[in-house]
Write a protein that holds these residues in place. Structure first.
Motif, PDB file in Angstrom:
ATOM      1  N   LEU A  36      -0.681   2.042  -2.158  1.00 39.56           N
ATOM      2  CA  LEU A  36      -1.307   0.766  -1.291  1.00 39.56           C
ATOM      3  C   LEU A  36      -0.832  -0.432  -1.463  1.00 39.56           C
ATOM      4  N   ARG A  37      -0.615  -0.838  -2.968  1.00 38.20           N
ATOM      5  CA  ARG A  37      -0.087  -1.939  -3.488  1.00 38.20           C
ATOM      6  C   ARG A  37       1.225  -2.457  -3.000  1.00 38.20           C
ATOM      7  N   TYR A  38       2.184  -1.386  -2.905  1.00 35.52           N
ATOM      8  CA  TYR A  38       3.320  -1.444  -2.625  1.00 35.52           C
ATOM      9  C   TYR A  38       3.480  -1.854  -1.010  1.00 35.52           C
ATOM     10  N   ALA A  39       2.562  -0.991  -0.262  1.00 41.51           N
ATOM     11  CA  ALA A  39       2.711  -1.116   1.287  1.00 41.51           C
ATOM     12  C   ALA A  39       2.303  -2.530   1.734  1.00 41.51           C
ATOM     13  N   LEU A  40       1.097  -2.829   0.968  1.00 40.30           N
ATOM     14  CA  LEU A  40       0.558  -4.388   1.628  1.00 40.30           C
ATOM     15  C   LEU A  40       0.922  -5.549   0.670  1.00 40.30           C
ATOM     16  N   LYS A  41       1.867  -5.490  -0.297  1.00 43.64           N
ATOM     17  CA  LYS A  41       2.124  -6.658  -1.041  1.00 43.64           C
ATOM     18  C   LYS A  41       2.455  -8.010  -0.211  1.00 43.64           C
ATOM     19  N   ARG A  42       3.111  -7.579   0.760  1.00 45.28           N
ATOM     20  CA  ARG A  42       3.679  -8.928   1.644  1.00 45.28           C
ATOM     21  C   ARG A  42       3.125  -8.749   2.992  1.00 45.28           C
ATOM     22  N   GLY A  43       1.741  -8.252   3.003  1.00 47.79           N
ATOM     23  CA  GLY A  43       0.922  -8.368   4.363  1.00 47.79           C
ATOM     24  C   GLY A  43       1.102  -7.018   4.967  1.00 47.79           C
ATOM     25  N   GLY A  44       0.202  -7.046   6.133  1.00 46.73           N
ATOM     26  CA  GLY A  44       0.234  -5.597   7.306  1.00 46.73           C
ATOM     27  C   GLY A  44      -0.987  -5.948   7.993  1.00 46.73           C
ATOM     28  N   LYS A  45      -1.404  -4.720   8.295  1.00 43.55           N
ATOM     29  CA  LYS A  45      -2.570  -4.732   9.248  1.00 43.55           C
ATOM     30  C   LYS A  45      -3.487  -3.608   8.927  1.00 43.55           C
ATOM     31  N   THR A  57      -3.764   1.734   7.778  1.00 44.36           N
ATOM     32  CA  THR A  57      -2.809   0.664   7.393  1.00 44.36           C
ATOM     33  C   THR A  57      -1.700   1.540   7.024  1.00 44.36           C
ATOM     34  N   SER A  58      -0.530   1.009   6.563  1.00 46.31           N
ATOM     35  CA  SER A  58       0.682   1.642   6.147  1.00 46.31           C
ATOM     36  C   SER A  58       0.423   2.664   5.081  1.00 46.31           C
ATOM     37  N   GLY A  59       0.605   3.471   5.096  1.00 45.28           N
ATOM     38  CA  GLY A  59       0.503   4.639   4.191  1.00 45.28           C
ATOM     39  C   GLY A  59      -1.025   5.104   3.973  1.00 45.28           C
ATOM     40  N   TRP A  60      -2.019   4.930   4.642  1.00 46.45           N
ATOM     41  CA  TRP A  60      -3.229   5.508   4.664  1.00 46.45           C
ATOM     42  C   TRP A  60      -4.103   5.384   5.890  1.00 46.45           C
ATOM     43  N   ASP A 112      -0.785 -13.399   1.232  1.00 48.37           N
ATOM     44  CA  ASP A 112      -1.693 -14.186   0.848  1.00 48.37           C
ATOM     45  C   ASP A 112      -3.179 -14.193   1.126  1.00 48.37           C
ATOM     46  N   GLN A 113      -3.425 -13.325   2.177  1.00 44.61           N
ATOM     47  CA  GLN A 113      -4.573 -13.052   2.839  1.00 44.61           C
ATOM     48  C   GLN A 113      -5.255 -11.915   2.465  1.00 44.61           C
ATOM     49  N   ILE A 114      -4.798 -11.120   1.572  1.00 43.79           N
ATOM     50  CA  ILE A 114      -5.269 -10.128   1.224  1.00 43.79           C
ATOM     51  C   ILE A 114      -5.469  -9.993  -0.265  1.00 43.79           C
ATOM     52  N   HIS A 115      -6.325  -9.399  -0.740  1.00 45.86           N
ATOM     53  CA  HIS A 115      -6.574  -9.241  -2.381  1.00 45.86           C
ATOM     54  C   HIS A 115      -6.978  -7.753  -2.393  1.00 45.86           C
ATOM     55  N   LEU A 116      -5.912  -7.177  -3.458  1.00 46.96           N
ATOM     56  CA  LEU A 116      -5.939  -5.728  -3.650  1.00 46.96           C
ATOM     57  C   LEU A 116      -6.697  -5.516  -4.855  1.00 46.96           C
ATOM     58  N   GLY A 117      -7.960  -4.752  -4.933  1.00 48.12           N
ATOM     59  CA  GLY A 117      -8.741  -4.432  -6.226  1.00 48.12           C
ATOM     60  C   GLY A 117      -8.338  -3.570  -7.051  1.00 48.12           C
TER      61      GLY A 117
END
Length: 140
Positions: free
Chosen positions: A104-113, A128-131, A92-97
């Motif tokens: 990236l969408r798959y790696a961060l859809k539930r959050g990350g760092k 971040t995950s995958g990049w 909920d704290q990240i917005h992917l454009g």
């Protein structure tokens, strides 16, 4: 909304997390720390530009892909780690454009760092995950 650990409570210890630009620069001990960075390691000729700002009482990271638009944005606190800086976020704290690819969408859809590691005085690795990418200060 804070994303990581609470601020250090020891009065004489330097803070381990920052929620504002002045706290970030104080935590780093660098009032001239650049707030805008441009990717130098991309292979498509369209560097990401990262802007670190303050929005509604929290630090805000905005990643924009040159010629494509918003890649990702997230807000919260930035904390010191053993090797650099880190900001954690939930889904909920990240917005992917629209410029974010499916990996990236798959790696961060539930959050990350995002981890930020200084490589000398004029380079920053952001990962971040995958990049991951290497960045230099952007002057304009």
């Amino acid at each position: 909304m804070p994303l990581l650990l609470p601020l250090s409570t020891a009065a004489h210890a330097s803070p381990t997390c920052a929620a504002t630009l002045s706290e970030l620069k104080g935590m780093l001990g660098d009032q001239a720390f650049p707030l805008k960075w441009q990717e130098t390691s991309m292979d498509d000729g369209k560097p990401l530009v990262v802007n670190i700002a303050e929005n509604k009482g929290a630090l805000y990271l905005e990643f924009t892909k040159t010629s494509e638009g918003l890649w990702a944005e997230s807000s919260g606190v930035i904390c010191k780690t053993g090797t650099g800086l880190e900001t954690r976020f939930n889904g909920d704290q990240i917005h992917l454009g629209p410029a974010a690819n499916w990996v990236l969408r798959y790696a961060l859809k539930r959050g990350g760092k995002f981890t930020l590691t200084q490589l000398g005085t004029d380079q920053l690795r952001i990962a971040t995950s995958g990049w991951s990418g290497t960045f230099s200060p952007k002057t304009k």
